[in-house]
Design a protein around this motif. Structure first.
Motif, PDB file in Angstrom:
ATOM      1  N   ALA A 290       8.680 -62.596 -33.462  1.00  0.00           N
ATOM      2  CA  ALA A 290       7.910 -63.107 -35.057  1.00  0.00           C
ATOM      3  C   ALA A 290       7.066 -62.759 -33.802  1.00  0.00           C
ATOM      4  CB  ALA A 290       8.011 -64.418 -35.302  1.00  0.00           C
ATOM      5  N   ALA A 291       6.201 -62.643 -32.336  1.00  0.00           N
ATOM      6  CA  ALA A 291       5.369 -62.606 -32.119  1.00  0.00           C
ATOM      7  C   ALA A 291       4.943 -61.259 -31.477  1.00  0.00           C
ATOM      8  CB  ALA A 291       4.636 -63.540 -31.004  1.00  0.00           C
ATOM      9  N   TYR A 292       6.606 -60.670 -30.892  1.00  0.00           N
ATOM     10  CA  TYR A 292       6.003 -59.323 -30.029  1.00  0.00           C
ATOM     11  C   TYR A 292       5.957 -58.485 -31.366  1.00  0.00           C
ATOM     12  CZ  TYR A 292       7.161 -55.618 -27.167  1.00  0.00           C
ATOM     13  OH  TYR A 292       7.479 -54.634 -26.114  1.00  0.00           O
ATOM     14  N   ARG A 293       6.444 -58.581 -32.291  1.00  0.00           N
ATOM     15  CA  ARG A 293       7.116 -57.943 -33.909  1.00  0.00           C
ATOM     16  C   ARG A 293       8.057 -57.190 -33.567  1.00  0.00           C
ATOM     17  NH1 ARG A 293       1.012 -56.893 -33.955  1.00  0.00           N
ATOM     18  NH2 ARG A 293       0.027 -58.547 -35.044  1.00  0.00           N
ATOM     19  N   ILE A 294       8.703 -56.575 -32.604  1.00  0.00           N
ATOM     20  CA  ILE A 294       9.958 -55.985 -32.916  1.00  0.00           C
ATOM     21  C   ILE A 294      11.608 -56.781 -32.169  1.00  0.00           C
ATOM     22  CG2 ILE A 294       8.845 -53.216 -33.405  1.00  0.00           C
ATOM     23  CD1 ILE A 294      10.256 -53.185 -29.945  1.00  0.00           C
ATOM     24  N   SER A 295      11.828 -56.561 -32.775  1.00  0.00           N
ATOM     25  CA  SER A 295      13.027 -57.851 -31.761  1.00  0.00           C
ATOM     26  C   SER A 295      13.076 -56.935 -30.436  1.00  0.00           C
ATOM     27  CB  SER A 295      14.324 -57.731 -32.824  1.00  0.00           C
ATOM     28  OG  SER A 295      14.860 -55.778 -32.734  1.00  0.00           O
ATOM     29  N   ARG A 296      13.931 -57.641 -29.633  1.00  0.00           N
ATOM     30  CA  ARG A 296      14.495 -57.979 -28.783  1.00  0.00           C
ATOM     31  C   ARG A 296      15.168 -56.359 -28.590  1.00  0.00           C
ATOM     32  NH1 ARG A 296      19.494 -59.026 -24.996  1.00  0.00           N
ATOM     33  NH2 ARG A 296      20.325 -59.398 -27.021  1.00  0.00           N
ATOM     34  N   ASP A 297      16.251 -55.830 -29.109  1.00  0.00           N
ATOM     35  CA  ASP A 297      17.251 -54.877 -28.994  1.00  0.00           C
ATOM     36  C   ASP A 297      16.451 -53.267 -29.590  1.00  0.00           C
ATOM     37  OD1 ASP A 297      20.052 -56.223 -28.391  1.00  0.00           O
ATOM     38  OD2 ASP A 297      20.173 -57.276 -31.264  1.00  0.00           O
ATOM     39  N   ALA A 298      15.521 -54.275 -30.918  1.00  0.00           N
ATOM     40  CA  ALA A 298      15.042 -52.919 -30.614  1.00  0.00           C
ATOM     41  C   ALA A 298      13.964 -52.371 -29.835  1.00  0.00           C
ATOM     42  CB  ALA A 298      13.645 -52.964 -32.200  1.00  0.00           C
ATOM     43  N   LEU A 299      13.645 -53.543 -29.116  1.00  0.00           N
ATOM     44  CA  LEU A 299      13.214 -53.234 -27.980  1.00  0.00           C
ATOM     45  C   LEU A 299      13.413 -52.075 -26.409  1.00  0.00           C
ATOM     46  CD1 LEU A 299      10.505 -53.287 -25.392  1.00  0.00           C
ATOM     47  CD2 LEU A 299      10.760 -55.274 -25.071  1.00  0.00           C
ATOM     48  N   TYR A 300      15.079 -52.579 -27.133  1.00  0.00           N
ATOM     49  CA  TYR A 300      16.276 -52.128 -25.371  1.00  0.00           C
ATOM     50  C   TYR A 300      16.536 -50.422 -26.339  1.00  0.00           C
ATOM     51  CZ  TYR A 300      20.367 -51.390 -24.166  1.00  0.00           C
ATOM     52  OH  TYR A 300      21.903 -51.201 -23.492  1.00  0.00           O
ATOM     53  N   GLU A 301      16.405 -50.313 -27.278  1.00  0.00           N
ATOM     54  CA  GLU A 301      16.525 -48.920 -28.129  1.00  0.00           C
ATOM     55  C   GLU A 301      15.081 -47.816 -27.683  1.00  0.00           C
ATOM     56  OE1 GLU A 301      19.464 -48.006 -28.572  1.00  0.00           O
ATOM     57  OE2 GLU A 301      20.659 -49.805 -28.969  1.00  0.00           O
ATOM     58  N   LYS A 302      14.166 -48.622 -28.013  1.00  0.00           N
ATOM     59  CA  LYS A 302      13.170 -48.105 -28.029  1.00  0.00           C
ATOM     60  C   LYS A 302      12.715 -47.636 -26.155  1.00  0.00           C
ATOM     61  CE  LYS A 302       7.849 -48.857 -27.368  1.00  0.00           C
ATOM     62  NZ  LYS A 302       7.119 -49.794 -27.277  1.00  0.00           N
ATOM     63  N   LEU A 303      13.950 -48.166 -25.670  1.00  0.00           N
ATOM     64  CA  LEU A 303      13.398 -48.204 -23.492  1.00  0.00           C
ATOM     65  C   LEU A 303      14.223 -46.740 -23.841  1.00  0.00           C
ATOM     66  CD1 LEU A 303      12.818 -51.650 -22.433  1.00  0.00           C
ATOM     67  CD2 LEU A 303      11.085 -49.507 -22.691  1.00  0.00           C
ATOM     68  N   LYS A 304      15.131 -47.102 -24.041  1.00  0.00           N
ATOM     69  CA  LYS A 304      16.579 -45.694 -23.613  1.00  0.00           C
ATOM     70  C   LYS A 304      15.588 -44.536 -24.182  1.00  0.00           C
ATOM     71  CE  LYS A 304      21.219 -47.478 -24.483  1.00  0.00           C
ATOM     72  NZ  LYS A 304      22.378 -47.918 -25.410  1.00  0.00           N
ATOM     73  N   GLU A 305      14.725 -44.626 -25.386  1.00  0.00           N
ATOM     74  CA  GLU A 305      14.584 -43.569 -25.851  1.00  0.00           C
ATOM     75  C   GLU A 305      13.434 -42.822 -24.807  1.00  0.00           C
ATOM     76  OE1 GLU A 305      12.438 -44.522 -29.451  1.00  0.00           O
ATOM     77  OE2 GLU A 305      15.084 -44.652 -30.553  1.00  0.00           O
ATOM     78  N   HIS A 306      12.992 -43.902 -24.321  1.00  0.00           N
ATOM     79  CA  HIS A 306      11.687 -43.355 -22.872  1.00  0.00           C
ATOM     80  C   HIS A 306      12.728 -42.954 -21.342  1.00  0.00           C
ATOM     81  CE1 HIS A 306       8.912 -44.880 -26.136  1.00  0.00           C
ATOM     82  NE2 HIS A 306       8.060 -44.280 -24.837  1.00  0.00           N
ATOM     83  N   ASN A 307      13.719 -43.072 -21.940  1.00  0.00           N
ATOM     84  CA  ASN A 307      14.985 -43.443 -20.603  1.00  0.00           C
ATOM     85  C   ASN A 307      14.772 -43.806 -19.321  1.00  0.00           C
ATOM     86  OD1 ASN A 307      17.476 -41.244 -19.862  1.00  0.00           O
ATOM     87  ND2 ASN A 307      15.826 -39.572 -18.945  1.00  0.00           N
ATOM     88  N   ILE A 308      14.444 -44.780 -20.109  1.00  0.00           N
ATOM     89  CA  ILE A 308      14.437 -46.180 -19.107  1.00  0.00           C
ATOM     90  C   ILE A 308      15.970 -47.588 -20.188  1.00  0.00           C
ATOM     91  CG2 ILE A 308      13.099 -48.286 -18.705  1.00  0.00           C
ATOM     92  CD1 ILE A 308      10.241 -46.795 -19.664  1.00  0.00           C
ATOM     93  N   LEU A 309      16.220 -47.531 -18.918  1.00  0.00           N
ATOM     94  CA  LEU A 309      17.938 -47.888 -18.882  1.00  0.00           C
ATOM     95  C   LEU A 309      17.905 -50.074 -18.208  1.00  0.00           C
ATOM     96  CD1 LEU A 309      20.174 -44.667 -17.780  1.00  0.00           C
ATOM     97  CD2 LEU A 309      18.791 -45.217 -20.014  1.00  0.00           C
TER      98      LEU A 309
END
Ligand code: T4K
Length: 368
Positions: A290-309
């Motif tokens: 709620a506070a971060y505005r995107i979910s943990r899994d969305a962040l996980y996927e976003k990091l993956k897109e940045h090649n941060i595994l």
């Protein structure tokens, strides 16, 4: 595309330092079964960790299995669902029954306040984990164990070198296990150790890890093969010289992460605990959607897109895996804090040669 940053990257000791030991092993042709380097590494690790007795093993799962075997644990064992699955598998392999209880939000460790309600006449032991190297509340756990006559085995796979009030956390309980897997702070490629409090128990453990042989013609217990070979022991001896420097480099990285992430809305970082010498084995962050505005899994996927595994250690909870989810104690209603941690955690890359540029890339992707 930027180069990938994995969650962990093994430390390798300088090859030039290892080669003379390998030449020595080649020349003597003593490859395993309590060889010279095995004995030296047991001594060196006992000194470094300041623990009374230590037995080397071939990985970090085997000492868990052997600890339970040495203490003849086959009944119910109170444990945490917030760990790597090996913790609970070791119980299953011994025919013991895991009884999951909830954890504390601040550390991720088993909550001592939940232990007594889970004790039954079949309870024989408590198996807590020092998750991310955060020390458990060992005095409280021991007091309960003493009151009910229970054994305590700590899975200290993450707690290499961690001290609380000047003492190694691995001296707590009846026994403690370590992992020296490639992804750990201190590695022997694969490897592990079992720490115990007295010589007679160490002897028993050493019989158990060598098929139960007491001598050439006598087998005194149904042992298994848990031995570490000479090449890995030699590698471990060299690597140990660099352990303090590795921990210090990780500490610097943790400080950088915290400085930039602790004030980001919706992110919780773990801070140092009072009186604890940490090892910075992992850098978990917890996302409040709620506070971060995107979910943990969305962040996980976003990091993956940045090649941060990054990795979600520890999601799903062990209690959600098919071998365990039908247990009464696996009901998520019994494990609200563990469930919330598992659903919100991401472990950011943490290894000693993470570069300044890589750290910036990670911080920008998480905080930006
Ligand atoms: N108890 C606890 C609490 C534990 O955390 C563990 C192990 C154990 C017991 C059992 O100890 P061992 O029997 O494993 O000694 C990893 C490790 O395999 C495991 O040792 C560890 N815990 C667990 C938390 O993490 P995975 O499946 O996530 O590892 P993997 O192969 O995906 O590696 C993670 C990243 O590390 C990769 O993305 C890349 C990097 N990597 C890995 C390896 C193996 C490298 O760069 N080089 C490598 O050689 O389980």
């Amino acid at each position: 595309m930027n180069e990938p940053i994995t969650v962990s990257r093994p430390f390798l000791p300088p090859l030039a330092e290892l080669l003379p030991l390998l030449e020595d092993i080649w020349q003597r042709r003593w490859l395993t079964n309590n060889g010279r380097y095995h004995q030296e590494l047991e001594r060196a690790l006992s000194d470094y960790l300041r623990v009374p007795f230590l037995s080397l093993f071939t990985n970090g799962t085997m000492p868990l299995m052997v600890a339970l075997q040495a203490l003849r644990i086959t009944g119910e064992v109170i444990t945490t669902p917030y760990s790597f699955v090996a913790t609970t598998h070791a119980l299953w392999w011994n025919g013991a029954v895991p009884v999951f209880i909830d954890v504390e939000e601040a550390t991720g460790n088993l909550d001592p306040a939940k232990i007594e309600a889970a004790i039954t006449p079949r309870t024989q032991a408590i198996l807590p984990v020092h998750v991310y190297g955060n020390p458990c509340r060992t005095a409280e756990i021991q007091a309960i164990a003493d009151k009910y006559g229970l054994k305590v085995i700590y899975d200290a796979a993450h707690a290499f070198g961690v001290e609380k009030d000047g003492a190694s956390v691995s001296t707590a309980g009846d026994m403690a296990t370590l992992s020296f897997h490639a992804t750990k702070i201190y590695n022997t490629l694969e490897g592990g150790a079992l720490i115990c409090q007295d010589e007679a128990t160490k002897k028993r453990i050493d019989f158990l890890k060598n098929f139960g042989f007491a001598n050439e013609t006598e087998v005194v217990m149904p042992g298994i093969n848990g031995k570490m070979d000479e090449v890995r022991a030699a590698y471990g001896l060299i690597g140990l010289k660099y352990a303090d420097a590795s921990i210090e480099k990780r500490r610097q990285i943790a400080l950088r992460y915290r400085e930039h992430l602790r004030d980001v809305r919706g992110i919780r970082v773990m801070e140092d605990l009072d009186g604890v010498k940490h090892n910075y084995a992992y850098f978990p962050i917890f996302i409040d959607e709620a506070a971060y505005r995107i979910s943990r899994d969305a962040l996980y996927e976003k990091l993956k897109e940045h090649n941060i595994l990054a990795r979600r250690y520890f999601y799903p909870l062990i209690s959600m895996f098919s071998p365990y989810r039908s247990l009464d104690s696996a009901n998520p209603a019994n494990l609200p804090v563990a469930t919330q941690l598992a659903d919100s955690v991401i472990c950011l890359p943490m290894f000693e040669d993470l570069t300044e540029k890589q750290i910036e890339r990670i911080i920008t992707a998480v905080a930006g």
